[in-house]
Motif scaffolding. Sequence first.
Motif, PDB file in Angstrom:
ATOM      1  N   LEU A  54     103.283  39.094  15.707  1.00 46.93           N
ATOM      2  CA  LEU A  54     102.229  40.089  15.851  1.00 46.93           C
ATOM      3  C   LEU A  54     100.997  39.712  15.034  1.00 46.93           C
ATOM      4  O   LEU A  54      99.865  39.852  15.505  1.00 46.93           O
ATOM      5  N   SER A  59     101.210  39.824  19.700  1.00 44.65           N
ATOM      6  CA  SER A  59     102.377  40.180  20.509  1.00 44.65           C
ATOM      7  C   SER A  59     103.593  39.421  20.015  1.00 44.65           C
ATOM      8  O   SER A  59     103.460  38.382  19.359  1.00 44.65           O
ATOM      9  N   LEU A 122     108.457  49.438  13.524  1.00 45.27           N
ATOM     10  CA  LEU A 122     107.071  49.052  13.752  1.00 45.27           C
ATOM     11  C   LEU A 122     106.084  49.776  12.851  1.00 45.27           C
ATOM     12  O   LEU A 122     104.989  49.262  12.589  1.00 45.27           O
ATOM     13  N   ALA A 126     102.346  48.652  11.346  1.00 45.78           N
ATOM     14  CA  ALA A 126     101.139  49.416  11.647  1.00 45.78           C
ATOM     15  C   ALA A 126     100.420  49.836  10.374  1.00 45.78           C
ATOM     16  O   ALA A 126      99.179  49.766  10.292  1.00 45.78           O
ATOM     17  N   LEU A 185     100.799  49.979  18.121  1.00 43.18           N
ATOM     18  CA  LEU A 185     101.702  49.032  18.776  1.00 43.18           C
ATOM     19  C   LEU A 185     102.440  49.743  19.890  1.00 43.18           C
ATOM     20  O   LEU A 185     102.762  50.929  19.780  1.00 43.18           O
ATOM     21  N   VAL A 228     106.399  43.451  22.307  1.00 43.33           N
ATOM     22  CA  VAL A 228     105.663  44.369  21.436  1.00 43.33           C
ATOM     23  C   VAL A 228     104.255  43.821  21.315  1.00 43.33           C
ATOM     24  O   VAL A 228     104.068  42.618  21.091  1.00 43.33           O
ATOM     25  N   ALA A 230      99.777  44.730  20.478  1.00 42.20           N
ATOM     26  CA  ALA A 230      98.749  45.609  19.929  1.00 42.20           C
ATOM     27  C   ALA A 230      98.119  46.439  21.039  1.00 42.20           C
ATOM     28  O   ALA A 230      97.763  45.917  22.097  1.00 42.20           O
ATOM     29  N   ARG A 234      93.741  44.258  16.186  1.00 46.94           N
ATOM     30  CA  ARG A 234      94.596  43.753  15.123  1.00 46.94           C
ATOM     31  C   ARG A 234      93.720  43.025  14.109  1.00 46.94           C
ATOM     32  O   ARG A 234      92.592  42.618  14.432  1.00 46.94           O
TER      33      ARG A 234
END
Length: 270
Positions: A54, A59, A122, A126, A185, A228, A230, A234
Amino acid sequence: MDTIAKGRQSHSLELEFGAGATPKPDSKGSAAQADGSLAQRVGAIDWFDVEQGLNAYGSAMLHNLLSAGECDALTALYRRESLFRSRVVMARHGFGRGEYKYFAYPLPPLIAELRSTLYPCLAPVANRWNEVMDIGVRYPATHAEFIERCHAAGQTRPTPLMLQYAIDDYNCLHQDLYGEHVFPLQVAILLSEPGADFTGGEFVMTEQRPRMQSRTEVVPLGKGDAVVFAVHHRPVQGTRGPYRVNLRHGVSRLRSGQRHTLGVIFHDAT
């Protein structure tokens, strides 16, 4: 998209922003097969590795998050109109081609469990992102607490959705925002088998970087794999410190067959 919303300890961003980091775009630490309970599978994921992906790419893949049987059972729900609050035909709104439906509350148990089980893994990412980007919002430890925040602000409509594509369908690049409170996310799970159920239809992301050309990422999902990614932006480390880059996601044109995807969005809509 909605017609109302056009719109391990030192994981941290030091993995990207520090020297010697070599982030990877997917999570090889994910369970090799989708066995055991969902909570066990989520617990077996290498979230340290996920965060590296991420931080570097916006991702990360979660391999075999769902079994083939779970994918098929979810796909079968698409025909049950009573489970959904709305249906969107993308061509009518300039969103692409194909259609999607938003689930109504109460959510099907597996979808509710995906939300409540993935969110606590997550939320720390974040929060670290927001700290680096100097955004004051912090996210609570549980999804139930976050949904209470959304509902108190009038965001009461559930946003998990299922998308259906046929030949020549596609999804334009977009962001799923839906209101003031946005969890940064989200997760998309491919429910169909590439090469068997459909061809084409790749999940794609673009990243807009200041004073640079946009970067494109194609995520090679298999049936039961999740990505997963954004929702909006980001942090990236620049020569003068961290800055924000803007991301959008979509699906390329389907060449044959039919494709279903489950979208797990953690904030609700106004």
